[in-house]
Design a protein around this motif. Structure first.
Motif: not given
Length: 451
Positions: A77, A79, A101, A133, A135, A140, A148
Protein backbone atom coordinates in the motif's frame (compact mmCIF):
# COMPACT_ATOMS: atom_id res chain seq x y z
CA UNK A 1 10.72 54.85 3.22
CA UNK A 2 8.67 53.15 0.55
CA UNK A 3 6.80 50.21 1.92
CA UNK A 4 6.71 46.82 0.21
CA UNK A 5 3.46 46.01 1.93
CA UNK A 6 0.30 45.66 -0.20
CA UNK A 7 -2.03 48.60 -0.01
CA UNK A 8 -5.08 46.49 0.74
CA UNK A 9 -6.16 43.27 2.37
CA UNK A 10 -7.58 42.11 -0.96
CA UNK A 11 -4.21 42.59 -2.64
CA UNK A 12 -2.42 40.63 0.05
CA UNK A 13 -4.91 37.76 -0.14
CA UNK A 14 -4.72 37.73 -3.93
CA UNK A 15 -1.01 37.07 -3.56
CA UNK A 16 -1.64 34.24 -1.08
CA UNK A 17 -4.16 32.63 -3.45
CA UNK A 18 -1.84 33.04 -6.44
CA UNK A 19 1.08 31.39 -4.63
CA UNK A 20 -1.06 28.59 -3.16
CA UNK A 21 -3.56 27.65 -5.88
CA UNK A 22 -6.46 25.45 -4.88
CA UNK A 23 -5.58 25.42 -1.16
CA UNK A 24 -8.94 26.71 0.07
CA UNK A 25 -8.52 25.77 3.74
CA UNK A 26 -5.16 27.54 3.84
CA UNK A 27 -6.63 30.65 2.18
CA UNK A 28 -9.42 30.70 4.77
CA UNK A 29 -7.04 30.36 7.72
CA UNK A 30 -4.73 33.12 6.48
CA UNK A 31 -7.63 35.49 5.85
CA UNK A 32 -9.10 34.81 9.32
CA UNK A 33 -5.88 36.03 10.93
CA UNK A 34 -4.74 38.68 8.49
CA UNK A 35 -8.02 40.62 8.49
CA UNK A 36 -7.25 41.71 12.06
CA UNK A 37 -3.46 41.96 11.77
CA UNK A 38 -3.75 44.16 8.69
CA UNK A 39 -5.49 46.88 10.69
CA UNK A 40 -3.12 46.51 13.67
CA UNK A 41 0.09 46.96 11.65
CA UNK A 42 -1.15 49.52 9.13
CA UNK A 43 0.79 52.36 10.80
CA UNK A 44 3.71 50.18 12.01
CA UNK A 45 6.32 50.45 9.26
CA UNK A 46 8.73 48.04 10.94
CA UNK A 47 6.40 45.09 10.27
CA UNK A 48 5.73 46.27 6.71
CA UNK A 49 9.33 46.69 5.62
CA UNK A 50 10.33 43.31 7.08
CA UNK A 51 7.46 41.63 5.19
CA UNK A 52 6.43 39.81 8.38
CA UNK A 53 2.95 38.80 7.19
CA UNK A 54 4.23 37.58 3.83
CA UNK A 55 6.87 35.49 5.61
CA UNK A 56 4.39 34.01 8.08
CA UNK A 57 2.07 33.02 5.24
CA UNK A 58 4.93 31.09 3.62
CA UNK A 59 5.88 28.00 5.69
CA UNK A 60 9.55 27.53 6.56
CA UNK A 61 9.27 24.22 4.74
CA UNK A 62 6.71 21.72 3.49
CA UNK A 63 7.98 18.14 3.57
CA UNK A 64 6.12 15.54 1.50
CA UNK A 65 7.10 11.90 1.33
CA UNK A 66 5.92 8.47 0.20
CA UNK A 67 4.91 5.93 2.86
CA UNK A 68 4.93 2.30 1.71
CA UNK A 69 3.56 -0.45 3.94
CA UNK A 70 2.24 -3.97 3.67
CA UNK A 71 -1.31 -4.91 4.68
CA UNK A 72 -2.34 -8.20 6.28
CA UNK A 73 -3.08 -9.68 2.86
CA UNK A 74 0.50 -9.13 1.72
CA UNK A 75 -0.48 -6.22 -0.57
CA UNK A 76 1.84 -3.22 -0.87
CA UNK A 77 0.00 0.00 0.00
CA UNK A 78 1.19 3.54 -0.74
CA UNK A 79 0.16 6.65 1.21
CA UNK A 80 1.46 10.20 1.27
CA UNK A 81 3.00 11.70 4.39
CA UNK A 82 3.62 15.34 5.27
CA UNK A 83 5.21 17.64 7.80
CA UNK A 84 4.53 21.37 7.44
CA UNK A 85 6.93 23.43 9.57
CA UNK A 86 5.43 26.91 9.55
CA UNK A 87 7.53 28.92 12.03
CA UNK A 88 10.07 28.28 14.77
CA UNK A 89 10.52 31.94 15.71
CA UNK A 90 9.71 31.38 19.39
CA UNK A 91 10.67 27.72 19.89
CA UNK A 92 10.90 24.26 18.31
CA UNK A 93 8.15 23.39 15.85
CA UNK A 94 5.17 21.90 17.68
CA UNK A 95 1.92 20.48 16.36
CA UNK A 96 0.00 17.28 15.84
CA UNK A 97 0.04 14.46 13.32
CA UNK A 98 -3.30 13.64 11.68
CA UNK A 99 -4.10 10.29 10.03
CA UNK A 100 -7.31 10.64 8.02
CA UNK A 101 -8.36 10.16 4.42
CA UNK A 102 -9.10 13.92 4.12
CA UNK A 103 -5.49 14.95 4.86
CA UNK A 104 -3.87 17.03 2.15
CA UNK A 105 -1.33 19.82 1.93
CA UNK A 106 -3.91 22.62 2.17
CA UNK A 107 -5.41 21.30 5.41
CA UNK A 108 -2.00 20.79 7.01
CA UNK A 109 -0.79 24.24 5.95
CA UNK A 110 -3.89 25.81 7.49
CA UNK A 111 -3.37 23.83 10.70
CA UNK A 112 0.35 24.69 10.90
CA UNK A 113 -0.38 28.39 10.30
CA UNK A 114 -3.07 28.39 12.99
CA UNK A 115 -0.81 26.41 15.34
CA UNK A 116 1.85 29.13 15.15
CA UNK A 117 -0.46 31.70 16.76
CA UNK A 118 -2.10 29.22 19.12
CA UNK A 119 1.27 28.17 20.52
CA UNK A 120 2.29 31.80 20.84
CA UNK A 121 -0.81 32.53 22.92
CA UNK A 122 0.05 29.82 25.45
CA UNK A 123 3.16 31.75 26.53
CA UNK A 124 5.25 28.60 26.12
CA UNK A 125 8.32 28.51 23.82
CA UNK A 126 6.83 26.56 20.91
CA UNK A 127 6.72 27.20 17.19
CA UNK A 128 3.98 26.01 14.84
CA UNK A 129 3.82 22.87 12.67
CA UNK A 130 1.43 20.12 11.60
CA UNK A 131 1.74 16.84 9.77
CA UNK A 132 0.12 13.55 8.95
CA UNK A 133 -1.01 11.26 6.18
CA UNK A 134 -4.06 10.27 4.15
CA UNK A 135 -3.87 6.88 5.92
CA UNK A 136 -7.09 6.04 7.76
CA UNK A 137 -6.64 3.81 10.85
CA UNK A 138 -10.36 2.91 10.90
CA UNK A 139 -10.92 -0.66 9.85
CA UNK A 140 -7.21 -1.51 9.95
CA UNK A 141 -5.78 -4.26 12.14
CA UNK A 142 -3.34 -3.54 14.96
CA UNK A 143 -0.49 -4.99 12.91
CA UNK A 144 -1.38 -2.88 9.88
CA UNK A 145 -1.43 0.27 11.99
CA UNK A 146 1.91 -0.68 13.52
CA UNK A 147 3.52 -1.31 10.14
CA UNK A 148 2.20 1.97 8.74
CA UNK A 149 3.38 3.99 11.77
CA UNK A 150 6.83 2.43 11.58
CA UNK A 151 7.12 3.19 7.87
CA UNK A 152 5.86 6.75 8.43
CA UNK A 153 8.43 7.39 11.18
CA UNK A 154 11.25 5.88 9.10
CA UNK A 155 10.94 8.95 6.88
CA UNK A 156 9.76 11.52 9.42
CA UNK A 157 12.52 10.87 11.99
CA UNK A 158 15.13 12.80 10.01
CA UNK A 159 13.05 15.99 10.19
CA UNK A 160 12.21 16.04 13.93
CA UNK A 161 13.97 16.19 17.29
CA UNK A 162 13.44 17.38 20.85
CA UNK A 163 14.98 20.79 20.05
CA UNK A 164 13.85 20.88 16.41
CA UNK A 165 10.27 19.66 15.95
CA UNK A 166 8.13 17.77 18.47
CA UNK A 167 4.97 16.26 16.92
CA UNK A 168 1.92 15.15 18.93
CA UNK A 169 -1.31 13.33 18.16
CA UNK A 170 -4.38 14.65 16.37
CA UNK A 171 -7.34 13.05 14.58
CA UNK A 172 -6.58 9.37 14.03
CA UNK A 173 -3.40 9.51 16.11
CA UNK A 174 -3.75 8.53 19.76
CA UNK A 175 -1.51 6.88 22.33
CA UNK A 176 -1.38 3.66 20.28
CA UNK A 177 -0.06 5.36 17.15
CA UNK A 178 2.29 7.59 19.15
CA UNK A 179 3.65 4.44 20.82
CA UNK A 180 4.41 2.72 17.52
CA UNK A 181 6.05 5.86 16.11
CA UNK A 182 8.08 6.53 19.25
CA UNK A 183 9.27 2.92 19.29
CA UNK A 184 10.47 3.24 15.69
CA UNK A 185 12.19 6.58 16.40
CA UNK A 186 13.99 5.02 19.37
CA UNK A 187 14.95 2.01 17.28
CA UNK A 188 16.39 4.09 14.43
CA UNK A 189 18.11 6.82 16.46
CA UNK A 190 19.14 4.80 19.53
CA UNK A 191 17.99 7.76 21.64
CA UNK A 192 15.28 8.00 24.32
CA UNK A 193 14.24 11.66 24.20
CA UNK A 194 11.02 13.67 24.23
CA UNK A 195 10.64 13.79 20.46
CA UNK A 196 6.87 13.13 20.57
CA UNK A 197 4.17 14.18 23.02
CA UNK A 198 0.98 12.33 23.85
CA UNK A 199 3.01 9.33 24.98
CA UNK A 200 1.78 6.81 27.53
CA UNK A 201 2.27 8.01 31.10
CA UNK A 202 4.48 5.03 31.93
CA UNK A 203 7.00 5.91 29.21
CA UNK A 204 7.31 9.70 29.21
CA UNK A 205 3.76 10.98 28.78
CA UNK A 206 1.97 13.51 30.94
CA UNK A 207 -1.07 13.17 33.13
CA UNK A 208 -4.05 15.37 32.12
CA UNK A 209 -3.11 15.34 28.40
CA UNK A 210 -6.23 13.38 27.42
CA UNK A 211 -8.59 15.84 29.12
CA UNK A 212 -6.60 18.98 28.39
CA UNK A 213 -8.28 20.33 25.23
CA UNK A 214 -11.86 19.79 26.44
CA UNK A 215 -11.18 20.97 29.98
CA UNK A 216 -9.16 23.94 28.74
CA UNK A 217 -12.04 24.94 26.47
CA UNK A 218 -14.37 25.17 29.47
CA UNK A 219 -11.78 27.04 31.54
CA UNK A 220 -11.61 29.61 28.74
CA UNK A 221 -15.42 29.81 28.50
CA UNK A 222 -15.52 30.27 32.26
CA UNK A 223 -13.14 33.25 31.97
CA UNK A 224 -15.23 34.78 29.15
CA UNK A 225 -18.33 34.60 31.33
CA UNK A 226 -16.56 35.84 34.47
CA UNK A 227 -15.52 38.99 32.64
CA UNK A 228 -19.25 39.67 32.10
CA UNK A 229 -20.07 38.77 35.72
CA UNK A 230 -21.76 35.56 34.59
CA UNK A 231 -21.12 31.90 35.31
CA UNK A 232 -21.74 28.51 33.69
CA UNK A 233 -24.26 27.23 36.20
CA UNK A 234 -27.65 26.68 34.56
CA UNK A 235 -26.45 27.59 31.06
CA UNK A 236 -27.76 25.43 28.19
CA UNK A 237 -24.80 24.06 26.20
CA UNK A 238 -24.89 22.50 22.73
CA UNK A 239 -21.77 20.51 21.76
CA UNK A 240 -20.83 18.86 18.48
CA UNK A 241 -18.60 15.82 18.29
CA UNK A 242 -18.38 12.71 20.48
CA UNK A 243 -14.63 12.26 20.54
CA UNK A 244 -12.01 13.10 23.09
CA UNK A 245 -12.45 16.90 23.03
CA UNK A 246 -16.26 16.89 22.94
CA UNK A 247 -16.78 14.37 25.75
CA UNK A 248 -14.25 16.00 28.07
CA UNK A 249 -15.74 19.41 27.31
CA UNK A 250 -19.16 18.00 28.20
CA UNK A 251 -17.77 16.40 31.35
CA UNK A 252 -16.26 19.65 32.58
CA UNK A 253 -19.33 21.70 31.61
CA UNK A 254 -21.51 19.36 33.69
CA UNK A 255 -19.08 19.61 36.62
CA UNK A 256 -19.36 23.40 36.44
CA UNK A 257 -23.16 23.28 36.59
CA UNK A 258 -24.12 23.63 32.93
CA UNK A 259 -26.85 21.65 31.16
CA UNK A 260 -25.33 19.79 28.18
CA UNK A 261 -28.03 19.07 25.60
CA UNK A 262 -26.23 17.48 22.63
CA UNK A 263 -23.26 15.59 21.27
CA UNK A 264 -22.84 14.40 17.68
CA UNK A 265 -21.00 12.06 15.36
CA UNK A 266 -20.51 12.04 11.60
CA UNK A 267 -23.91 10.36 11.18
CA UNK A 268 -26.03 12.90 13.08
CA UNK A 269 -26.60 14.33 16.55
CA UNK A 270 -28.06 13.24 19.85
CA UNK A 271 -30.47 15.51 21.75
CA UNK A 272 -31.06 14.92 25.46
CA UNK A 273 -33.64 17.56 26.56
CA UNK A 274 -33.11 17.00 30.30
CA UNK A 275 -29.35 17.16 29.93
CA UNK A 276 -26.51 14.69 29.70
CA UNK A 277 -25.30 13.97 33.23
CA UNK A 278 -22.07 12.41 34.52
CA UNK A 279 -23.49 8.86 34.37
CA UNK A 280 -24.48 9.37 30.74
CA UNK A 281 -20.99 10.68 29.96
CA UNK A 282 -19.57 7.46 31.39
CA UNK A 283 -21.92 5.50 29.14
CA UNK A 284 -20.79 7.52 26.10
CA UNK A 285 -17.12 7.02 26.92
CA UNK A 286 -17.62 3.29 27.43
CA UNK A 287 -19.19 2.90 23.99
CA UNK A 288 -15.95 3.84 22.14
CA UNK A 289 -17.84 4.78 18.98
CA UNK A 290 -16.31 3.30 15.86
CA UNK A 291 -18.63 4.23 13.00
CA UNK A 292 -21.15 6.71 11.64
CA UNK A 293 -24.43 6.89 13.50
CA UNK A 294 -23.34 4.89 16.54
CA UNK A 295 -24.88 7.51 18.84
CA UNK A 296 -28.25 6.30 17.56
CA UNK A 297 -28.24 3.59 20.24
CA UNK A 298 -28.36 6.17 23.04
CA UNK A 299 -32.17 6.66 22.95
CA UNK A 300 -32.69 2.92 23.43
CA UNK A 301 -30.91 3.25 26.79
CA UNK A 302 -32.12 6.69 27.90
CA UNK A 303 -35.82 7.43 27.41
CA UNK A 304 -36.99 10.82 26.22
CA UNK A 305 -33.95 11.41 24.03
CA UNK A 306 -33.64 11.44 20.24
CA UNK A 307 -31.02 10.94 17.56
CA UNK A 308 -31.33 13.00 14.36
CA UNK A 309 -29.52 11.43 11.41
CA UNK A 310 -27.59 13.58 8.94
CA UNK A 311 -28.18 16.77 10.93
CA UNK A 312 -26.06 19.07 13.07
CA UNK A 313 -27.11 20.27 16.52
CA UNK A 314 -27.12 24.02 15.87
CA UNK A 315 -30.92 24.35 15.68
CA UNK A 316 -31.32 23.35 19.35
CA UNK A 317 -31.93 26.52 21.44
CA UNK A 318 -28.96 27.16 23.73
CA UNK A 319 -26.94 29.77 25.59
CA UNK A 320 -23.53 28.39 24.61
CA UNK A 321 -22.41 26.52 21.47
CA UNK A 322 -19.18 24.53 21.44
CA UNK A 323 -18.24 23.15 17.99
CA UNK A 324 -15.81 20.28 18.76
CA UNK A 325 -16.01 18.10 15.65
CA UNK A 326 -14.27 19.35 12.50
CA UNK A 327 -13.58 22.38 10.31
CA UNK A 328 -16.37 24.45 8.78
CA UNK A 329 -19.22 22.75 10.62
CA UNK A 330 -21.02 26.03 11.46
CA UNK A 331 -22.28 27.69 8.29
CA UNK A 332 -23.70 31.18 7.92
CA UNK A 333 -27.24 29.76 8.12
CA UNK A 334 -26.30 27.82 11.27
CA UNK A 335 -24.97 31.03 12.81
CA UNK A 336 -28.21 32.85 12.00
CA UNK A 337 -30.19 30.04 13.62
CA UNK A 338 -28.03 30.06 16.75
CA UNK A 339 -28.42 33.82 17.13
CA UNK A 340 -32.18 33.66 16.53
CA UNK A 341 -32.42 30.98 19.25
CA UNK A 342 -30.61 33.11 21.82
CA UNK A 343 -26.98 31.94 21.83
CA UNK A 344 -24.73 34.39 23.67
CA UNK A 345 -21.36 32.60 23.49
CA UNK A 346 -19.64 30.40 20.92
CA UNK A 347 -16.23 28.84 21.59
CA UNK A 348 -14.34 26.60 19.19
CA UNK A 349 -13.12 23.24 20.46
CA UNK A 350 -12.21 22.04 16.96
CA UNK A 351 -9.83 23.77 14.54
CA UNK A 352 -11.56 26.36 12.32
CA UNK A 353 -15.04 24.84 12.76
CA UNK A 354 -16.79 28.10 11.82
CA UNK A 355 -17.03 29.53 8.31
CA UNK A 356 -15.52 33.02 7.99
CA UNK A 357 -18.86 34.59 7.11
CA UNK A 358 -20.41 32.97 10.20
CA UNK A 359 -17.54 34.30 12.35
CA UNK A 360 -18.23 37.80 11.01
CA UNK A 361 -21.92 37.44 11.82
CA UNK A 362 -21.14 36.44 15.41
CA UNK A 363 -18.69 39.32 15.79
CA UNK A 364 -21.06 41.88 14.26
CA UNK A 365 -23.88 40.66 16.53
CA UNK A 366 -21.60 41.09 19.60
CA UNK A 367 -21.83 37.39 20.40
CA UNK A 368 -18.90 36.34 22.58
CA UNK A 369 -16.78 34.28 20.17
CA UNK A 370 -13.77 32.28 21.38
CA UNK A 371 -11.63 31.35 18.35
CA UNK A 372 -9.88 27.98 18.24
CA UNK A 373 -6.38 29.38 18.60
CA UNK A 374 -7.35 30.64 22.05
CA UNK A 375 -10.19 28.42 23.22
CA UNK A 376 -8.76 25.00 22.36
CA UNK A 377 -5.11 25.70 23.22
CA UNK A 378 -5.27 23.54 26.36
CA UNK A 379 -4.12 20.42 24.52
CA UNK A 380 -0.94 21.91 23.12
CA UNK A 381 -0.31 23.68 26.43
CA UNK A 382 -0.14 20.35 28.26
CA UNK A 383 1.94 18.95 25.38
CA UNK A 384 4.37 21.79 26.08
CA UNK A 385 4.34 20.85 29.74
CA UNK A 386 5.09 17.24 28.72
CA UNK A 387 8.15 18.53 26.85
CA UNK A 388 9.31 20.26 30.03
CA UNK A 389 8.81 17.11 32.08
CA UNK A 390 10.77 15.07 29.52
CA UNK A 391 13.63 17.57 29.56
CA UNK A 392 13.83 17.35 33.34
CA UNK A 393 13.30 13.56 33.44
CA UNK A 394 10.42 13.80 35.91
CA UNK A 395 6.62 13.62 36.22
CA UNK A 396 4.38 16.33 37.65
CA UNK A 397 1.37 15.42 39.77
CA UNK A 398 -2.15 15.61 38.39
CA UNK A 399 -3.21 18.47 40.69
CA UNK A 400 -0.20 20.53 39.57
CA UNK A 401 -0.99 19.97 35.91
CA UNK A 402 -4.67 20.88 36.33
CA UNK A 403 -3.58 24.07 38.07
CA UNK A 404 -1.06 24.91 35.32
CA UNK A 405 -3.67 24.22 32.61
CA UNK A 406 -6.17 26.56 34.22
CA UNK A 407 -3.43 29.18 34.64
CA UNK A 408 -2.45 28.94 30.97
CA UNK A 409 -6.08 29.38 29.84
CA UNK A 410 -6.50 32.36 32.17
CA UNK A 411 -3.33 33.91 30.74
CA UNK A 412 -4.59 33.38 27.18
CA UNK A 413 -7.82 35.13 28.13
CA UNK A 414 -5.84 38.06 29.53
CA UNK A 415 -3.82 38.34 26.30
CA UNK A 416 -7.03 38.35 24.26
CA UNK A 417 -8.44 41.09 26.48
CA UNK A 418 -5.38 43.27 25.95
CA UNK A 419 -5.98 43.60 22.23
CA UNK A 420 -9.66 42.68 21.95
CA UNK A 421 -11.35 45.01 24.44
CA UNK A 422 -13.46 47.60 22.62
CA UNK A 423 -14.58 51.06 23.71
CA UNK A 424 -18.10 49.83 24.51
CA UNK A 425 -16.75 47.13 26.84
CA UNK A 426 -17.38 44.23 24.43
CA UNK A 427 -14.44 41.88 23.90
CA UNK A 428 -13.63 40.86 20.34
CA UNK A 429 -11.75 37.66 21.19
CA UNK A 430 -10.87 36.92 17.57
CA UNK A 431 -9.14 40.25 17.17
CA UNK A 432 -7.45 39.94 20.55
CA UNK A 433 -6.18 36.41 19.89
CA UNK A 434 -4.96 37.17 16.39
CA UNK A 435 -3.03 40.28 17.40
CA UNK A 436 -1.59 38.86 20.63
CA UNK A 437 -0.48 35.66 18.88
CA UNK A 438 0.99 37.59 15.96
CA UNK A 439 2.91 40.21 17.94
CA UNK A 440 5.01 37.75 19.94
CA UNK A 441 6.03 35.79 16.83
CA UNK A 442 6.55 38.92 14.72
CA UNK A 443 8.77 40.63 17.29
CA UNK A 444 10.94 37.51 17.53
CA UNK A 445 11.26 37.47 13.74
CA UNK A 446 12.36 41.11 13.77
CA UNK A 447 14.99 40.31 16.40
CA UNK A 448 16.49 37.57 14.17
CA UNK A 449 16.79 39.73 11.05
CA UNK A 450 16.02 38.47 7.56
CA UNK A 451 16.08 34.68 7.98
Amino acid sequence: MTTNFPVSLDEFMAGVVRRNPGELEFHQAVFEVVQDIFVFIRDKEIYHSAQILRRLAEPDRVISFRVCWEDDGGNIRVQRGYRVQNSNAIGPYKGGLRFHRSVNQSILKFLAFEQTFKNSLTGLPMGGAKGGSDFNPKGKSEREIMRFCQSFMTELYRHIGEDTDVPAGDIGVGAREIGYMFGQYKRISNRYVGVLTGKGVDWGGSLVRTEATGYGLLYFVEEMLKYRNEHLEGKRVVISGAGNVALHAAEKAIALGAQVLTVSDSGGFLHDPVGIDSDKIKWLKACKFLGDGDLASYPTTFAGTAYYAEKRPWAIPCDIALPCATQNEISLDDARTLIANGVSLVAEGANMPTHNDAVHLFRDAKILFGPAKAANAGGVAVSGLEMSQNSQRLYWKEEQLHSLLREVMQDIHSRCLRYGLQDDGHVDYSRGANIAGFKKVADAMLAFGVV
